[in-house]
Design a protein around this motif. Structure first.
Motif, PDB file in Angstrom:
ATOM      1  N   MET A   1       0.825 -34.450 -42.850  1.00 12.23           N
ATOM      2  CA  MET A   1       2.280 -34.386 -43.039  1.00 12.23           C
ATOM      3  C   MET A   1       3.015 -34.724 -41.740  1.00 12.23           C
ATOM      4  N   ASN A   2       2.478 -34.270 -40.600  1.00 13.16           N
ATOM      5  CA  ASN A   2       3.109 -34.586 -39.331  1.00 13.16           C
ATOM      6  C   ASN A   2       3.129 -36.088 -39.078  1.00 13.16           C
ATOM      7  N   GLU A   3       2.038 -36.760 -39.441  1.00 10.45           N
ATOM      8  CA  GLU A   3       1.968 -38.209 -39.253  1.00 10.45           C
ATOM      9  C   GLU A   3       2.977 -38.919 -40.155  1.00 10.45           C
ATOM     10  N   ILE A   4       3.104 -38.438 -41.393  1.00  8.82           N
ATOM     11  CA  ILE A   4       4.091 -39.023 -42.305  1.00  8.82           C
ATOM     12  C   ILE A   4       5.505 -38.783 -41.786  1.00  8.82           C
ATOM     13  N   GLY A   5       5.756 -37.560 -41.305  1.00 12.32           N
ATOM     14  CA  GLY A   5       7.071 -37.236 -40.763  1.00 12.32           C
ATOM     15  C   GLY A   5       7.427 -38.094 -39.568  1.00 12.32           C
ATOM     16  N   LEU A   6       6.462 -38.296 -38.674  1.00 12.20           N
ATOM     17  CA  LEU A   6       6.711 -39.118 -37.499  1.00 12.20           C
ATOM     18  C   LEU A   6       6.971 -40.569 -37.895  1.00 12.20           C
ATOM     19  N   SER A   7       6.272 -41.027 -38.907  1.00 16.19           N
ATOM     20  CA  SER A   7       6.500 -42.396 -39.397  1.00 16.19           C
ATOM     21  C   SER A   7       7.905 -42.531 -39.972  1.00 16.19           C
ATOM     22  N   LEU A   8       8.332 -41.532 -40.748  1.00 16.97           N
ATOM     23  CA  LEU A   8       9.689 -41.564 -41.298  1.00 16.97           C
ATOM     24  C   LEU A   8      10.734 -41.545 -40.191  1.00 16.97           C
ATOM     25  N   ASP A   9      10.503 -40.701 -39.200  1.00 15.15           N
ATOM     26  CA  ASP A   9      11.442 -40.620 -38.079  1.00 15.15           C
ATOM     27  C   ASP A   9      11.532 -41.943 -37.333  1.00 15.15           C
ATOM     28  N   THR A  10      10.379 -42.597 -37.162  1.00 16.30           N
ATOM     29  CA  THR A  10      10.353 -43.878 -36.453  1.00 16.30           C
ATOM     30  C   THR A  10      11.107 -44.952 -37.232  1.00 16.30           C
ATOM     31  N   VAL A  11      10.871 -45.014 -38.527  1.00 13.21           N
ATOM     32  CA  VAL A  11      11.554 -46.002 -39.361  1.00 13.21           C
ATOM     33  C   VAL A  11      13.055 -45.746 -39.348  1.00 13.21           C
ATOM     34  N   TRP A  12      13.456 -44.482 -39.439  1.00 11.84           N
ATOM     35  CA  TRP A  12      14.882 -44.164 -39.414  1.00 11.84           C
ATOM     36  C   TRP A  12      15.507 -44.585 -38.080  1.00 11.84           C
ATOM     37  N   MET A  13      14.822 -44.308 -36.982  1.00  9.72           N
ATOM     38  CA  MET A  13      15.341 -44.677 -35.674  1.00  9.72           C
ATOM     39  C   MET A  13      15.509 -46.198 -35.556  1.00  9.72           C
ATOM     40  N   LEU A  14      14.534 -46.947 -36.048  1.00 11.31           N
ATOM     41  CA  LEU A  14      14.607 -48.405 -35.964  1.00 11.31           C
ATOM     42  C   LEU A  14      15.680 -48.967 -36.896  1.00 11.31           C
ATOM     43  N   LEU A  15      15.835 -48.354 -38.075  1.00  6.88           N
ATOM     44  CA  LEU A  15      16.909 -48.773 -38.976  1.00  6.88           C
ATOM     45  C   LEU A  15      18.273 -48.521 -38.340  1.00  6.88           C
TER      46      LEU A  15
ATOM     47  N   GLY B   1      22.115 -41.959 -36.445  1.00  4.33           N
ATOM     48  CA  GLY B   1      20.870 -42.377 -35.817  1.00  4.33           C
ATOM     49  C   GLY B   1      20.532 -41.588 -34.575  1.00  4.33           C
ATOM     50  N   SER B   2      21.548 -41.019 -33.931  1.00  2.00           N
ATOM     51  CA  SER B   2      21.304 -40.249 -32.711  1.00  2.00           C
ATOM     52  C   SER B   2      20.575 -38.935 -32.977  1.00  2.00           C
ATOM     53  N   GLN B   3      20.440 -38.561 -34.241  1.00  2.00           N
ATOM     54  CA  GLN B   3      19.588 -37.428 -34.581  1.00  2.00           C
ATOM     55  C   GLN B   3      18.122 -37.756 -34.278  1.00  2.00           C
ATOM     56  N   LEU B   4      17.774 -39.047 -34.326  1.00  2.00           N
ATOM     57  CA  LEU B   4      16.432 -39.560 -33.989  1.00  2.00           C
ATOM     58  C   LEU B   4      15.334 -39.010 -34.880  1.00  2.00           C
ATOM     59  N   ALA B   5      15.700 -38.454 -36.004  1.00  2.00           N
ATOM     60  CA  ALA B   5      14.696 -37.927 -36.933  1.00  2.00           C
ATOM     61  C   ALA B   5      15.312 -37.825 -38.320  1.00  2.00           C
ATOM     62  N   ALA B   6      14.488 -38.053 -39.339  1.00  2.00           N
ATOM     63  CA  ALA B   6      14.951 -37.963 -40.720  1.00  2.00           C
ATOM     64  C   ALA B   6      14.076 -37.063 -41.564  1.00  2.00           C
ATOM     65  N   SER B   7      12.890 -36.720 -41.076  1.00  2.00           N
ATOM     66  CA  SER B   7      11.961 -35.912 -41.870  1.00  2.00           C
ATOM     67  C   SER B   7      12.309 -34.431 -41.749  1.00  2.00           C
ATOM     68  N   GLY B   8      12.058 -33.693 -42.811  1.00  2.00           N
ATOM     69  CA  GLY B   8      12.307 -32.260 -42.805  1.00  2.00           C
ATOM     70  C   GLY B   8      13.726 -31.917 -43.216  1.00  2.00           C
ATOM     71  N   GLU B   9      13.889 -30.711 -43.720  1.00  2.07           N
ATOM     72  CA  GLU B   9      15.187 -30.290 -44.244  1.00  2.07           C
ATOM     73  C   GLU B   9      16.270 -30.268 -43.183  1.00  2.07           C
ATOM     74  N   VAL B  10      15.946 -29.784 -41.990  1.00  2.00           N
ATOM     75  CA  VAL B  10      16.951 -29.679 -40.929  1.00  2.00           C
ATOM     76  C   VAL B  10      17.527 -31.044 -40.595  1.00  2.00           C
ATOM     77  N   ASN B  11      16.670 -32.030 -40.442  1.00  2.00           N
ATOM     78  CA  ASN B  11      17.131 -33.371 -40.100  1.00  2.00           C
ATOM     79  C   ASN B  11      17.896 -34.023 -41.245  1.00  2.00           C
ATOM     80  N   ARG B  12      17.423 -33.806 -42.478  1.00  2.00           N
ATOM     81  CA  ARG B  12      18.137 -34.366 -43.630  1.00  2.00           C
ATOM     82  C   ARG B  12      19.560 -33.848 -43.700  1.00  2.00           C
ATOM     83  N   VAL B  13      19.695 -32.550 -43.503  1.00  2.00           N
ATOM     84  CA  VAL B  13      21.028 -31.935 -43.541  1.00  2.00           C
ATOM     85  C   VAL B  13      21.879 -32.441 -42.383  1.00  2.00           C
ATOM     86  N   ALA B  14      21.282 -32.528 -41.197  1.00  2.00           N
ATOM     87  CA  ALA B  14      22.027 -32.959 -40.018  1.00  2.00           C
ATOM     88  C   ALA B  14      22.540 -34.388 -40.170  1.00  2.00           C
TER      89      ALA B  14
END
Length: 417
Positions: A1-15, A230-243
């Motif tokens: 799950m951590n690897e998937i989360g990091l991948s999502l965060d990376t894609v979000w940052m690049l987008l 994008g400055s949140q630099l993360a999209a995975s997890g509830e906290v980041n989604r809400v933010a």
């Protein structure tokens, strides 16, 4: 799950980086539309230069100055293309790209205020200095682990204010710095020929294409959804989604409120709602909310946008009519004045520690101190840079070049036949 989360965060940052990059054509169209057709090729060329130079210089040195860990909190270590010093969880190459597009934005702001009369060769010099030195160093103080964001109990900020400086996406770090540099550059250049009458009265010099300017503002509005969320630099997890969702909402509300405030104020002051000023009002709201988009409530975002939209009109009038500083696109007002105002209002309206929410005045003091330090740095560097260029080589084109247009004389081609 951590690897998937990091991948999502990376894609979000690049987008998000792609969206911020798309702000470059937004700035180009906005600046070109607000100025005269005979300088369009020059303006477009400068916007390309900002990103081309910024990408290379930030890679070789700026990124190290900004995010390197040595230097006692005042400057990071240069990297000369070696990025191994970076220890973050996100891929260093992706984070570098994300920060590069922010760096290019800071340089681009300056070009609008200095449009239609600056030597292209000298533009290359000051664009390079901003990307290489001015922006990365104050960025290190704030986003790179430097002294303004040091939350250790015995740090200067914590012992003085009980809080650290906060600028989520760059109202101060990017926009106010660009606005201050724009103002000083415009002062160093002097006004365009024919801008002021002998009695000092300001004459309007209309832009050649408000359709182009409006499209540029729409693109910038879209790009801001990468800039701020994008400055949140993360999209995975509830906290980041809400933010991210919260920042999307506050960003949009502030933009809308800024545009509405400017539209009605110009309608009241001038008898008709001004499109050109309303476009800048939207940008004023976006600039103002950028510092505290993560901390203020949706209503707070509307307040920030509305206040910035109102102040913008008076700031443009004051700089033009009273100070006689010729800023063709209003960059010093939109980015400088509203960047400062939005940073300060974050200290008042933050729902967690703002003065208006019972948090005391410590956080507001930290915001006030931070914006003063950052903009004094920009002002000192701008004075040395622009007046140094003016003294050594000359900053402004000749009168004939200015009157006939920079496109042919500086580039040998024109956008319009």
């Amino acid at each position: 799950m951590n690897e998937i989360g990091l991948s999502l965060d990376t894609v979000w940052m690049l987008l998000a980086a792609m969206l911020v990059f798309f702000m470059q054509p937004g700035f180009a169209l906005c600046e070109a539309g607000f100025t005269r057709g005979k300088n369009t090729a020059n303006i477009l060329m400068k916007n390309f230069v900002d990103f081309m130079f910024g990408s290379l210089l930030f890679f070789f040195l700026g990124f190290g100055f900004m995010f390197g860990s040595e230097g006692a909190g005042f400057i990071g270590m240069p990297n000369w293309g070696d990025l191994s010093f970076y220890k973050g969880d996100l891929p260093v190459e992706g984070f570098l790209i994300f920060e590069t597009v922010f760096c290019a934005t800071s340089a681009t702001i300056v070009s609008g205020a200095m449009a239609e009369r600056t030597k292209f060769s000298m533009y290359l010099v000051y664009s390079a200095v901003i990307s290489l030195f001015i922006y990365p160093i104050e960025g290190h103080w704030t986003w790179g682990g430097g002294w303004l964001c040091n939350d250790a109990a015995d740090s200067f900020m914590m012992t003085t204010f009980g809080d650290v400086f906060h600028d989520f996406a760059g109202s101060a770090i990017v926009h106010s710095v660009g606005g201050v540099l724009a103002l000083i550059g415009a002062i160093a250049l002097g006004p365009r020929i024919g801008k002021y009458a002998k009695d000092g009265k300001s004459r309007a010099i209309p832009g050649h294409n408000l359709t182009m300017a409006a499209l540029g503002v729409f693109i910038l509005w879209l790009g801001w959804f990468g800039f701020n969320p994008g400055s949140q630099l993360a999209a995975s997890g509830e906290v980041n989604r809400v933010a991210i969702s919260h920042v999307f909402l506050t960003t949009n509300l502030a933009a809308a409120a800024g545009g509405v405030a400017t539209m009605f104020l110009t309608w009241w002051k001038y008898g008709k709602p001004s499109l050109s000023l309303t476009l800048n009002g939207v940008l004023a709201g976006l600039v103002g909310i950028t510092a505290g988009c993560d901390l203020v409530s949706p209503v707070g975002a509307v307040v920030i946008g509305f206040v910035c939209g109102l102040v913008l009109v008076y700031a443009i009038e004051f700089i033009d009519h009273k100070l006689h500083i010729d800023d063709p696109v209003g960059a010093s007002s939109v980015h400088g004045v509203c960047g400062i105002l939005g940073t300060l209002m974050t200290g008042l309206l933050s729902t967690s520690n703002g003065a208006f929410y019972g948090g005391g005045w410590g956080f507001f003091g930290a915001e006030l101190f931070g914006i003063l330090v950052i903009d004094l740095w920009a002002a000192a560097c701008g004075l040395a840079l622009f007046y140094g260029i003016k003294k050594l080589h000359g900053l402004r084109v000749g009168a004939r070049v200015e009157e006939e247009g920079l496109d042919i004389y500086e580039h040998g081609e024109s956008c319009y036949n």
